[in-house]
Design a protein around this motif. Structure first.
Motif, PDB file in Angstrom:
ATOM      1  N   LEU A   9      -3.567  34.003  15.643  1.00 32.10           N
ATOM      2  CA  LEU A   9      -2.887  34.679  14.541  1.00 32.10           C
ATOM      3  C   LEU A   9      -3.075  33.992  13.201  1.00 32.10           C
ATOM      4  N   THR A  10      -3.547  32.762  13.195  1.00 28.45           N
ATOM      5  CA  THR A  10      -3.780  32.078  11.923  1.00 28.45           C
ATOM      6  C   THR A  10      -5.264  32.064  11.551  1.00 28.45           C
ATOM      7  N   GLN A  11      -6.070  32.845  12.238  1.00 23.55           N
ATOM      8  CA  GLN A  11      -7.458  32.986  11.809  1.00 23.55           C
ATOM      9  C   GLN A  11      -7.476  33.603  10.414  1.00 23.55           C
ATOM     10  N   PRO A  12      -8.207  33.011   9.475  1.00 19.57           N
ATOM     11  CA  PRO A  12      -8.168  33.489   8.082  1.00 19.57           C
ATOM     12  C   PRO A  12      -8.463  34.975   7.934  1.00 19.57           C
ATOM     13  N   ARG A  13      -9.472  35.483   8.638  1.00 18.69           N
ATOM     14  CA  ARG A  13      -9.816  36.890   8.482  1.00 18.69           C
ATOM     15  C   ARG A  13      -8.686  37.801   8.972  1.00 18.69           C
ATOM     16  N   LEU A  14      -8.013  37.409  10.046  1.00 18.16           N
ATOM     17  CA  LEU A  14      -6.919  38.218  10.573  1.00 18.16           C
ATOM     18  C   LEU A  14      -5.736  38.223   9.615  1.00 18.16           C
ATOM     19  N   LEU A  15      -5.440  37.084   9.011  1.00 24.26           N
ATOM     20  CA  LEU A  15      -4.349  37.017   8.048  1.00 24.26           C
ATOM     21  C   LEU A  15      -4.675  37.797   6.779  1.00 24.26           C
ATOM     22  N   GLN A  16      -5.933  37.757   6.353  1.00 18.61           N
ATOM     23  CA  GLN A  16      -6.344  38.543   5.190  1.00 18.61           C
ATOM     24  C   GLN A  16      -6.184  40.035   5.469  1.00 18.61           C
ATOM     25  N   LEU A  17      -6.549  40.451   6.670  1.00 19.43           N
ATOM     26  CA  LEU A  17      -6.400  41.859   7.043  1.00 19.43           C
ATOM     27  C   LEU A  17      -4.931  42.255   7.056  1.00 19.43           C
ATOM     28  N   ARG A  18      -4.090  41.412   7.580  1.00 16.31           N
ATOM     29  CA  ARG A  18      -2.649  41.677   7.615  1.00 16.31           C
ATOM     30  C   ARG A  18      -2.114  41.854   6.198  1.00 16.31           C
ATOM     31  N   ARG A  19      -2.506  40.948   5.296  1.00 24.44           N
ATOM     32  CA  ARG A  19      -2.044  41.030   3.913  1.00 24.44           C
ATOM     33  C   ARG A  19      -2.528  42.317   3.247  1.00 24.44           C
ATOM     34  N   PHE A  24       2.469  34.164   1.622  1.00 24.33           N
ATOM     35  CA  PHE A  24       2.988  33.954   0.278  1.00 24.33           C
ATOM     36  C   PHE A  24       2.089  33.064  -0.583  1.00 24.33           C
ATOM     37  N   CYS A  25       1.442  32.099   0.033  1.00 20.89           N
ATOM     38  CA  CYS A  25       0.709  31.091  -0.747  1.00 20.89           C
ATOM     39  C   CYS A  25      -0.790  31.332  -0.802  1.00 20.89           C
ATOM     40  N   GLY A  26      -1.302  32.257   0.010  1.00 21.95           N
ATOM     41  CA  GLY A  26      -2.721  32.588  -0.063  1.00 21.95           C
ATOM     42  C   GLY A  26      -3.548  31.938   1.017  1.00 21.95           C
ATOM     43  N   SER A  27      -4.791  32.405   1.097  1.00 21.18           N
ATOM     44  CA  SER A  27      -5.683  31.980   2.174  1.00 21.18           C
ATOM     45  C   SER A  27      -6.119  30.531   2.058  1.00 21.18           C
ATOM     46  N   GLY A  28      -5.842  29.902   0.918  1.00 22.43           N
ATOM     47  CA  GLY A  28      -6.198  28.497   0.771  1.00 22.43           C
ATOM     48  C   GLY A  28      -5.334  27.575   1.611  1.00 22.43           C
ATOM     49  N   GLU A  29      -4.198  28.080   2.079  1.00 18.32           N
ATOM     50  CA  GLU A  29      -3.344  27.277   2.949  1.00 18.32           C
ATOM     51  C   GLU A  29      -4.042  27.069   4.296  1.00 18.32           C
ATOM     52  N   SER A  30      -3.970  25.861   4.805  1.00 19.39           N
ATOM     53  CA  SER A  30      -4.604  25.577   6.102  1.00 19.39           C
ATOM     54  C   SER A  30      -3.724  24.611   6.891  1.00 19.39           C
ATOM     55  N   PHE A  31      -3.999  24.547   8.185  1.00 16.00           N
ATOM     56  CA  PHE A  31      -3.194  23.730   9.085  1.00 16.00           C
ATOM     57  C   PHE A  31      -4.128  22.951   9.997  1.00 16.00           C
ATOM     58  N   THR A  32      -3.732  21.733  10.308  1.00 16.33           N
ATOM     59  CA  THR A  32      -4.498  20.961  11.271  1.00 16.33           C
ATOM     60  C   THR A  32      -4.202  21.481  12.675  1.00 16.33           C
ATOM     61  N   GLN A  33      -5.072  21.144  13.614  1.00 13.35           N
ATOM     62  CA  GLN A  33      -4.834  21.535  14.994  1.00 13.35           C
ATOM     63  C   GLN A  33      -3.543  20.920  15.515  1.00 13.35           C
ATOM     64  N   ALA A  34      -3.261  19.699  15.087  1.00 13.47           N
ATOM     65  CA  ALA A  34      -2.025  19.034  15.524  1.00 13.47           C
ATOM     66  C   ALA A  34      -0.794  19.782  15.015  1.00 13.47           C
ATOM     67  N   GLU A  35      -0.849  20.281  13.792  1.00 15.71           N
ATOM     68  CA  GLU A  35       0.276  21.051  13.254  1.00 15.71           C
ATOM     69  C   GLU A  35       0.485  22.345  14.038  1.00 15.71           C
ATOM     70  N   LEU A  36      -0.610  23.054  14.304  1.00 15.96           N
ATOM     71  CA  LEU A  36      -0.506  24.302  15.050  1.00 15.96           C
ATOM     72  C   LEU A  36       0.020  24.056  16.460  1.00 15.96           C
TER      73      LEU A  36
END
Length: 207
Positions: free
Chosen positions: A102-112, A179-191
């Protein structure tokens, strides 16, 4: 000759869909032109209109293609949960797969994009909801019902439990990107931490 022609036609259609996806996601519906789609796809404008009668039909096809991908992502990861022999282990594995998908960038862009155009395309927005989140929750609810039958979970409303599960996992990263845009990213440890803590809280409520 016919097969060769069909092959070229299929490649052109795929190029148009790929180009349109990139342009729609970057510029939104209103900012996208069929001329630009043709240029990015390296095909003529006539070829674009031969495959798609107008921008609306092309946009609709893009969203439907994204929905097919969502179904592919989640059907397999929920299917085996009902027969688990180690509930906590398999819920953690499922939660980690969910948050990664669900945090794949393309999927989140499509959702937005769907959210942004919901008033212009209410039927498409509803279709996205029904075939996306609602369908995923139905798959999860079926697995949770089977687990309840096996006395591994205690629940009265499997759909509500499925919603609790997915939002415990994804609300932090998805909301931040929305809210913050596609530039937001997460490490694998965070996820992984979002997923693991979600399972801990879910089992505290439902085991």
């Amino acid at each position: 000759m016919e097969t060769s022609t069909q092959g070229r036609s299929a490649r052109a259609r795929q190029a148009i869909l790929d180009a349109a996806t990139a342009v729609f996601l970057e510029k939104g519906y209103k900012g996208t032109s069929m001329d630009e789609v043709a240029a990015v796809a390296a095909v003529s404008k006539q070829t674009v209109y031969k495959n798609f009668t107008d921008k609306r039909s092309l946009f609709t096809e893009i969203i439907h293609r994204g929905l097919d991908r969502i179904d592919d992502l989640f059907r397999d990861v929920t299917g085996s949960l009902a027969v688990t022999e180690d509930l906590e282990r398999d819920l953690i594995a499922l939660a980690r797969q969910f948050v990664a998908n669900l945090t794949q960038p393309r999927l989140l862009q499509l959702r937005r994009l769907v959210i942004a155009e919901a008033d212009r395309f209410p039927e498409l927005g509803r279709s996205y909801y029904e075939r996306g989140p609602e369908h995923v929750h139905a798959l999860l609810a079926a697995a949770f019902s089977a687990l309840a039958d096996r006395k591994l979970l205690v629940l009265d409303d499997p759909i509500l439990a499925a919603n609790h599960f997915t939002w415990l996992i994804t609300s932090i990263p998805v909301n931040r990107v929305m809210f913050c845009g596609s530039g937001e990213s997460f490490t694998q440890a965070e996820l992984d931490r979002f997923a693991d803590e979600a399972v801990r809280v879910f089992l505290a409520a439902y085991r």
